[in-house]
Design an enzyme around this catalytic site. Structure first.
Site, PDB file in Angstrom:
ATOM      1  N   ASN A 259       0.848  -1.191   0.000  1.00 55.65           N
ATOM      2  CA  ASN A 259       0.000   0.000   0.000  1.00 55.65           C
ATOM      3  C   ASN A 259       0.884   1.242   0.000  1.00 55.65           C
ATOM      4  O   ASN A 259       2.108   1.139  -0.057  1.00 55.65           O
ATOM      5  CB  ASN A 259      -0.939  -0.021   1.213  1.00 55.65           C
ATOM      6  CG  ASN A 259      -0.181  -0.158   2.516  1.00 55.65           C
ATOM      7  OD1 ASN A 259       0.548   0.738   2.936  1.00 55.65           O
ATOM      8  ND2 ASN A 259      -0.325  -1.322   3.165  1.00 55.65           N
TER       9      ASN A 259
ATOM     10  N   ASP B 121      -4.773  -6.530   4.638  1.00 53.35           N
ATOM     11  CA  ASP B 121      -5.876  -7.370   5.096  1.00 53.35           C
ATOM     12  C   ASP B 121      -5.809  -8.767   4.475  1.00 53.35           C
ATOM     13  O   ASP B 121      -6.280  -9.735   5.075  1.00 53.35           O
ATOM     14  CB  ASP B 121      -7.215  -6.722   4.739  1.00 53.35           C
ATOM     15  CG  ASP B 121      -7.443  -5.432   5.512  1.00 53.35           C
ATOM     16  OD1 ASP B 121      -7.059  -5.376   6.688  1.00 53.35           O
ATOM     17  OD2 ASP B 121      -7.991  -4.478   4.926  1.00 53.35           O
TER      18      ASP B 121
ATOM     19  N   LYS C  84       9.652 -16.363 -10.601  1.00 52.43           N
ATOM     20  CA  LYS C  84       8.986 -15.170 -11.124  1.00 52.43           C
ATOM     21  C   LYS C  84       7.848 -15.564 -12.063  1.00 52.43           C
ATOM     22  O   LYS C  84       8.017 -16.403 -12.951  1.00 52.43           O
ATOM     23  CB  LYS C  84       9.999 -14.293 -11.867  1.00 52.43           C
ATOM     24  CG  LYS C  84       9.380 -13.048 -12.490  1.00 52.43           C
ATOM     25  CD  LYS C  84      10.416 -12.242 -13.249  1.00 52.43           C
ATOM     26  CE  LYS C  84       9.766 -11.062 -13.943  1.00 52.43           C
ATOM     27  NZ  LYS C  84      10.745 -10.266 -14.732  1.00 52.43           N
TER      28      LYS C  84
ATOM     29  N   PHE D  40      -5.418   3.294  14.148  1.00 52.00           N
ATOM     30  CA  PHE D  40      -5.519   4.285  13.072  1.00 52.00           C
ATOM     31  C   PHE D  40      -6.424   3.731  11.984  1.00 52.00           C
ATOM     32  O   PHE D  40      -6.466   2.517  11.761  1.00 52.00           O
ATOM     33  CB  PHE D  40      -4.138   4.590  12.484  1.00 52.00           C
ATOM     34  CG  PHE D  40      -3.393   5.672  13.204  1.00 52.00           C
ATOM     35  CD1 PHE D  40      -3.183   6.908  12.605  1.00 52.00           C
ATOM     36  CD2 PHE D  40      -2.896   5.463  14.480  1.00 52.00           C
ATOM     37  CE1 PHE D  40      -2.501   7.912  13.264  1.00 52.00           C
ATOM     38  CE2 PHE D  40      -2.207   6.460  15.149  1.00 52.00           C
ATOM     39  CZ  PHE D  40      -2.004   7.688  14.532  1.00 52.00           C
TER      40      PHE D  40
ATOM     41  N   LYS E  46     -14.930   0.349  13.795  1.00 50.67           N
ATOM     42  CA  LYS E  46     -13.612  -0.202  14.117  1.00 50.67           C
ATOM     43  C   LYS E  46     -13.270   0.003  15.588  1.00 50.67           C
ATOM     44  O   LYS E  46     -12.724  -0.889  16.247  1.00 50.67           O
ATOM     45  CB  LYS E  46     -12.556   0.452  13.229  1.00 50.67           C
ATOM     46  CG  LYS E  46     -11.165  -0.129  13.378  1.00 50.67           C
ATOM     47  CD  LYS E  46     -10.219   0.456  12.328  1.00 50.67           C
ATOM     48  CE  LYS E  46      -8.842  -0.187  12.415  1.00 50.67           C
ATOM     49  NZ  LYS E  46      -7.926   0.329  11.358  1.00 50.67           N
TER      50      LYS E  46
ATOM     51  N   LYS F 233     -12.843  -3.482  17.773  1.00 49.03           N
ATOM     52  CA  LYS F 233     -11.478  -3.846  18.162  1.00 49.03           C
ATOM     53  C   LYS F 233     -11.156  -3.486  19.614  1.00 49.03           C
ATOM     54  O   LYS F 233     -10.020  -3.617  20.049  1.00 49.03           O
ATOM     55  CB  LYS F 233     -10.476  -3.166  17.229  1.00 49.03           C
ATOM     56  CG  LYS F 233     -10.859  -3.296  15.744  1.00 49.03           C
ATOM     57  CD  LYS F 233     -10.009  -4.288  15.011  1.00 49.03           C
ATOM     58  CE  LYS F 233     -10.555  -4.522  13.591  1.00 49.03           C
ATOM     59  NZ  LYS F 233      -9.621  -4.274  12.527  1.00 49.03           N
TER      60      LYS F 233
END
Length: 406
Positions: A209, A278, A288, A323, A337, A341
């Site tokens: 990301n 995730d 490869k 976060f 969230k 959590k």
């Protein structure tokens, strides 16, 4: 930490004066009010106009001819300053300061200062090692001046060895250390995660990301400055680990899960600022993957949920902060969230907003509390946001301790 601080930047006559331009710019970007004071020799390397443009403030070059008709600039500047840094500090200037000479504005000003003074020597290696220079540096240390040892490397004269001015970011960190607030986190164990995890597809490719790790590193650095024993568990970034922290390098979500969960029972505060994947590829190719006709289908499977597991294991005295980087429905997603959590605090930001997404030095967030409160914070440098968050965490820890004792 630097917002609104009055910093005197003294620039003396060495080739490293060009690096002082970057330092002046970095200080100004972080909200400091920078008063540049240049010696006559420094002006042979960099013009005052350069510093004026970078700081947006007048540059002081003379004890007698001063901006705005200030007849005693050395007294006014000295009374207003929170810190002074001399970068570069030449052998000549160090000698004058060591023996109390005051024949220009900068040397006169330093005799009037009562704030911390950071000296950053920079010169040829042979000069640096001369007994007179070493004796002057020792004398200045004994007088209470803070001194950054020069870096080693290629010098402008062509020599190799110690004598280089430290990089502006390193000087900036030392300035922040000297201006650090009260060590209100002394004795507190803080674990911070940062960066974006990587999930391999084959030996040369991975899924990841856009996280730069800047927010997590800022939090780790701020907590360390405030006296905490900090562990930074970091996925790959281009950042240099902060000084004074235990640094744990990981790559995948499962590696981060293992390192964080194993350390969690000993922590007082955990701040999960990392962007953890995730999902991961169900199968990692041994070689490869070659381009072929048609489409390529990747089958993904879920990674373990680190934050959920921490929330499940959390002890009454521990503070757990998460976060959330969102692109839509920020408040609804953040509240879900936070509850799911079992967090004490959730910091959410809309990464589509300019200045608040991945890679920026600034951030704009909303802080969500378990009691339903939402506290929006304006766009600010990530370093400043880190300290604001630590202030809030400190309040939560105090409240938890009070409840436990009650």
């Amino acid at each position: 930490m630097l917002g609104g601080k009055r910093i005197i930047l003294g620039v003396t006559g060495g080739i490293a004066a060009y690096k002082a331009c970057e330092l002046a710019s970095a200080l100004s970007r972080r909200g400091a009010l920078v008063d540049v004071v240049m010696t006559r020799a420094a002006q042979e390397f960099v013009r005052p106009l350069t510093f004026a443009a970078l700081t947006g403030r007048p540059v002081h070059t003379s004890l007698f001819h001063t901006p705005g008709g200030d007849f005693v600039p050395h007294i006014r500047l000295a009374s207003e300053a929170d810190l002074a840094v001399i970068a570069p500090a030449t052998a000549n200037f160090l000698a004058k300061l060591a023996w109390g000479l005051a024949d220009d504005l900068l040397s006169t000003l330093l005799l009037a200062l009562r704030c911390p003074v950071l000296l950053c020597p920079a010169m040829n290696t042979a000069m640096l090692m001369h007994p007179a220079v070493r004796a002057n540096l020792q004398r200045l240390r004994e007088m209470g001046y803070h001194i950054m040892e020069p870096a080693a490397g290629h010098l402008a004269c062509g020599a190799q060895g110690p004598g280089r001015l430290p990089e502006p970011e390193e000087i900036l960190e030392r300035i922040a250390d000297l201006l650090a607030p009260q060590k209100d986190y002394r004795g507190v164990k803080v674990l911070v995660t940062a960066g974006g995890t990587r999930e391999p597809l084959d030996p040369v490719r991975f899924i990841s990301n856009r996280s730069s790790g800047k927010m997590g590193y800022a939090l780790a650095r701020a907590a360390a400055r405030r006296g905490a024993a900090v562990t930074l568990v970091s996925a790959p970034t281009a950042l240099k680990p902060p000084k004074g922290v235990e640094f744990v390098s990981v790559e995948t979500a499962r590696e981060m899960y293992r390192e964080v969960v194993s350390r969690f029972p000993l922590q007082d505060v955990v701040i999960k600022a990392a962007a953890v994947a995730d999902y991961r590829p169900r199968v990692v190719a041994a070689q490869k993957i070659k381009k072929k006709e048609g489409t390529l289908i990747l089958e993904l499977e879920k990674n373990p949920d680190i934050l959920f597991e921490l929330g499940r294991q959390k002890l009454p005295h521990q503070v757990l902060v998460g976060f959330a980087a969102e692109t839509a429905d920020l408040e609804a997603n953040a509240r879900e969230k936070l509850e799911k959590k079992n967090l004490d605090l959730l910091v959410a930001n809309d990464v589509t907003r300019p200045g608040a997404g991945f890679g920026w030095d600034t951030n704009e967030v909303k802080i969500f509390y378990p009691d339903g409160r939402v506290q929006p914070l304006p766009l600010m440098p990530k370093e400043e946001l880190a300290h604001r968050l630590l202030d809030i965490v400190r309040e939560i820890r105090t409240l938890k301790t009070t409840r436990a004792e009650g």
